[in-house]
Every structure is written in C-alpha cells, then in structure tokens.
Write a protein that holds these residues in place. Structure first.
Motif, PDB file in Angstrom:
ATOM      1  N   VAL A   8       0.872  -0.890  -0.124  1.00 41.00           N
ATOM      2  CA  VAL A   8      -0.281  -0.018   0.493  1.00 41.00           C
ATOM      3  C   VAL A   8       0.820   1.850   0.153  1.00 41.00           C
ATOM      4  CG1 VAL A   8      -1.433   1.132   1.104  1.00 41.00           C
ATOM      5  CG2 VAL A   8      -2.023  -1.335   1.575  1.00 41.00           C
ATOM      6  N   SER A   9       1.052   1.996  -1.020  1.00 35.45           N
ATOM      7  CA  SER A   9       0.961   3.469  -0.858  1.00 35.45           C
ATOM      8  C   SER A   9       0.279   5.075  -0.756  1.00 35.45           C
ATOM      9  CB  SER A   9       2.177   3.142  -1.921  1.00 35.45           C
ATOM     10  OG  SER A   9       1.789   3.093  -3.094  1.00 35.45           O
ATOM     11  N   GLY A  10       0.888   5.615  -0.862  1.00 35.15           N
ATOM     12  CA  GLY A  10       0.351   6.884  -0.938  1.00 35.15           C
ATOM     13  C   GLY A  10       0.644   7.811   0.499  1.00 35.15           C
ATOM     14  N   ALA A  11      -0.200   8.944   0.545  1.00 30.91           N
ATOM     15  CA  ALA A  11       0.323   9.994   1.873  1.00 30.91           C
ATOM     16  C   ALA A  11       0.133   9.382   2.851  1.00 30.91           C
ATOM     17  CB  ALA A  11      -0.979  11.125   1.387  1.00 30.91           C
ATOM     18  N   GLN A  12      -0.691   8.477   3.515  1.00 33.62           N
ATOM     19  CA  GLN A  12      -1.228   7.642   4.325  1.00 33.62           C
ATOM     20  C   GLN A  12      -0.896   5.804   4.048  1.00 33.62           C
ATOM     21  OE1 GLN A  12      -5.167   9.151   5.762  1.00 33.62           O
ATOM     22  NE2 GLN A  12      -5.231  10.560   4.562  1.00 33.62           N
ATOM     23  N   ALA A  13       0.345   6.008   3.775  1.00 34.61           N
ATOM     24  CA  ALA A  13       0.102   4.303   3.489  1.00 34.61           C
ATOM     25  C   ALA A  13       0.372   3.435   4.992  1.00 34.61           C
ATOM     26  CB  ALA A  13       1.523   4.259   2.321  1.00 34.61           C
ATOM     27  N   VAL A  14       1.034   4.070   5.897  1.00 38.11           N
ATOM     28  CA  VAL A  14       0.920   3.087   7.148  1.00 38.11           C
ATOM     29  C   VAL A  14      -0.751   3.061   7.512  1.00 38.11           C
ATOM     30  CG1 VAL A  14       1.813   2.965   9.720  1.00 38.11           C
ATOM     31  CG2 VAL A  14       3.075   3.724   7.378  1.00 38.11           C
TER      32      VAL A  14
END
Length: 109
Positions: A8-14
């Motif tokens: 999962v990637s993106g600004a809020q991945a975690v």
C-alpha cells in the motif's frame, strides 16, 4: 492455501495498510494469516507491506473493495504473488486479481 504480499502506498500508506490488514484478518480463513504491517521507506515514498496467507478469493474481493473506497484519497495497492505476478490495482482489476489468487493454489471456494 495461497500467499501474497500486498503493498500500500500513498500519503497515508501506514494507516491505510493498518485498515486493510484489519479487513483482511476477518476473511483469510481459519488456516490463513495476515502479517503485521511492515514499512519500507525511500526518498520518494513510503510503502506499507502486508504478508498474506489465504484460502479462496475472499481476500481478493476485500482488497479491491478497500482500494475502491480509498483510491480517491490517493491510495495505491499492488499485489505480488509468489510466481512473480504483479497486479497494480486499477479500475476493473478485481477479476484479474481473483483469477490470479485462485491460480495461486487456492482453488475455487
């Protein structure tokens, strides 16, 4: 049983990966497992990784439904299978993901 790695990637991945992990825990079946979220950081992006052992295509459906709800927020999901198959989720990719996960030793359920 099949297995996969979900990135999962993106600004809020975690935090997104934590949400997705929670959703997957309920669908992998009694013999399946979902690993804790691991974080990989590079200068360009953060990728949260979830290891998955599953039975059936419920995991594929859960992943695509979760992504469908988060993609407008910028979430990107890539599923890696042991045979080297790499599926980056996009519009209409649920069927491809289900077929790939079924062929990964899960059989129809």
């Amino acid at each position: 049983m099949g297995n996969a790695t979900v990135e999962v990637s993106g600004a809020q991945a975690v935090s997104w990966a934590a949400e997705l992990r929670a959703a997957l825990v309920g669908v992998v079946g009694p013999d399946g497992s979902v690993s804790p979220v691991q974080v990989q950081r590079s200068p360009e992006m953060v990728i949260a990784v979830i290891g998955l052992v599953f039975s059936g295509v419920g995991a594929a459906k859960t992943i695509t439904e979760w992504w469908g709800a988060r993609r407008r927020d910028g979430a990107a999901v890539t599923v890696l299978l042991p045979d080297g198959t790499r599926i980056e989720l996009a519009e209409g990719s649920q069927a491809r993901l289900e077929i790939a996960m079924r062929q990964d030793g899960t059989g129809p359920h």
